[in-house]
Scaffold this active site. Structure first.
Site, short mmCIF file in Angstrom:
data_model
loop_
_atom_site.label_atom_id
_atom_site.label_comp_id
_atom_site.label_asym_id
_atom_site.label_seq_id
_atom_site.Cartn_x
_atom_site.Cartn_y
_atom_site.Cartn_z
CE1 TYR A 183 -3.86 -2.29 0.40
CE2 TYR A 183 -2.53 -3.33 2.11
CZ TYR A 183 -3.62 -3.35 1.26
OH TYR A 183 -4.48 -4.42 1.26
CG HIS A 234 -7.26 4.63 1.42
ND1 HIS A 234 -8.07 5.73 1.58
CD2 HIS A 234 -7.96 3.59 1.98
CE1 HIS A 234 -9.19 5.39 2.19
NE2 HIS A 234 -9.14 4.11 2.45
CG ASN A 261 -12.05 -0.22 6.65
OD1 ASN A 261 -11.64 0.75 6.03
ND2 ASN A 261 -12.75 -1.18 6.09
CG ASN A 295 -14.86 2.92 5.42
OD1 ASN A 295 -15.99 3.29 5.71
ND2 ASN A 295 -14.61 2.14 4.39
#
Length: 217
Positions: free
Chosen positions: A44, A49, A96, A142
């Site tokens: 990631y 994000h 999240n 989220n």
């Protein structure tokens, strides 16, 4: 039995929590938390994000620290910013569940919610833009939703870093935010992250109105 990646990560952090539970507090008790949000792992890195993580990296360069101490289900460091002792956090819980890390640090240091600054990605803003808010709803994010649910409300300041909207309505949102920036957009994000450092310093000094006037364009 199938064990998810998130469950493995959470188990690891339970071990770290137990190992660090008996250790003494830092010599200077943090007055603020600055949490940059993202997802852990090489997979990631530098995705849309993870704009919050990228802002923390910019802080590391500016202030000369390294968020590499594993505490509160996060990579952390304590740094003086704007004359205030700040706990810098990069939650390792996956986006999240960001509230688990932030709430744990808040509880340990008895830091009020209004002294928690969160930096995160925003698809409603184009790359090269950022927006500062004193408080507000999750707006579909989220990570912010988790913090609101677990930390006691939405009255905390935040810096939103624009990552751009998905190119087509039918484009999968998860694929978009977990995708990487183009070279041009990455240059814009790097510049915005530098501005986020300056904005964060104003905010912890109690000058959020000044920060909003400078950067909410």
């Amino acid at each position: 039995m199938c064990v998810s990646q998130e469950n493995i990560i959470m188990s690891i952090w339970d071990v770290f929590d137990r190992l660090s539970s008996g250790k003494s507090r830092e010599s200077t008790k943090p007055e603020f938390i600055i949490a940059g949000l993202g997802n852990p792992g090489i997979k990631y890195e530098n995705t849309r994000h993870n704009a919050g993580f990228m802002a923390v990296s910019a802080m590391e360069q500016k202030y000369g620290f390294k968020a590499d101490t594993f505490k509160y289900k996060a990579k952390t460091a304590v740094c003086d910013i704007g004359g205030k002792s700040c706990l810098i956090m990069k939650p390792e819980t996956f986006m999240n569940l960001s509230g688990e890390a932030v709430s744990q640090a808040m509880g340990f240091y008895k830091i009020p919610l209004e002294n928690v600054l969160v930096i995160f990605d925003d698809i409603s803003l184009e790359p090269g833009h950022m927006r500062i808010r004193r408080k507000g709803s999750a707006g579909g994010h989220n990570g912010i939703k988790s913090i609101i649910e677990l930390c006691g409300g939405e009255d905390f300041p935040r810096i939103k870093i624009g990552v751009g909207k998905k190119p087509r309505p039918e484009y999968d949102l998860a694929d978009w935010v977990l995708g990487k920036f183009s070279d041009d957009d990455r240059k814009k994000i790097d510049e915005v992250c530098k501005n986020a450092c300056d904005a964060a310093e104003l905010i912890v000094k109690g000058e959020i109105s000044e920060a909003m006037n400078l950067y909410n364009r």
